[in-house]
Enzyme design. Sequence first.
Site, PDB file in Angstrom:
ATOM      1  N   GLU A 180       5.724  31.840  30.074  1.00 24.35           N
ATOM      2  CA  GLU A 180       6.270  31.305  28.813  1.00 24.35           C
ATOM      3  C   GLU A 180       5.121  30.755  27.979  1.00 24.35           C
ATOM      4  O   GLU A 180       4.441  29.818  28.377  1.00 24.35           O
ATOM      5  CB  GLU A 180       7.281  30.182  29.112  1.00 24.35           C
ATOM      6  N   ARG A 188       3.578  26.628  19.803  1.00 22.52           N
ATOM      7  CA  ARG A 188       3.175  25.324  19.262  1.00 22.52           C
ATOM      8  C   ARG A 188       1.798  25.348  18.651  1.00 22.52           C
ATOM      9  O   ARG A 188       1.354  24.347  18.094  1.00 22.52           O
ATOM     10  CB  ARG A 188       3.151  24.275  20.388  1.00 22.52           C
ATOM     11  N   LYS A 240      17.905  26.450  30.067  1.00 23.53           N
ATOM     12  CA  LYS A 240      16.779  25.571  30.380  1.00 23.53           C
ATOM     13  C   LYS A 240      17.361  24.155  30.388  1.00 23.53           C
ATOM     14  O   LYS A 240      18.203  23.830  29.536  1.00 23.53           O
ATOM     15  CB  LYS A 240      15.718  25.704  29.290  1.00 23.53           C
TER      16      LYS A 240
END
Length: 205
Positions: free
Chosen positions: A38, A42, A126
């Site tokens: 993953e 950002r 998640k």
Amino acid sequence: MRNLLAGNPVIPVITLDRVDDAVPLAEALVAGGLKVLEVTLRTEAAIEGIKQIIKHVPDAIVGTGTVCNEQQIKLSEDIGCQFMISPGATDTLLQAAQKSSVPFLPGISSVSELMRGLEYGHRDFKFFPAEAAGGAPILKAMAGPFGDVKFCPTGGIGLHNVMAYLALPNVICVGGSWIAQPKLIQAKKWTEIEQLAAEAVALAS
Ligand code: 3PG
């Protein structure tokens, strides 16, 4: 999403500051036994880094993380990501993800958020921020009313507590940054990252 997560009990959460780190980092993780990666959206380097991994590390299964809006969903599709993960889920995001062909793992941290995700047809979530939001005990409690749901807890997980999560039948995998640690990436410590990956695989199997 479930097929993708099953058999991959640990997902390294990666934050890339330099595009050049993407390929050696992914190679180290895959060599250590972790192939589902993953990469969080950002940083400016994230998109180009993901493209490089897709191109040069064919054994990696790369997805985007910290997906928070429709534009990032579109971007994930355009660059050929194999999955998308969000920290939370708004109706706008859930609706946009429904229109996408890329598997989506929405983030939740409460029962009502979980129920909203179920209304959109999701069965896998998640759980974020895992430790701060109640940790393994809350996931254990959710197994009663939501027996078919599987979780990927993330946030505050490391070697010290990973087994408490993986021992739960409704935890399909865990995510965390303790393997691809930013300080190790910064120092290009690929061997150390490979060892951390191998250690996580050994613990989880
Ligand atoms: C994140 O998206 O930042 C992940 O949840 C990672 O959390 P961690 O740094 O606590 O592992």
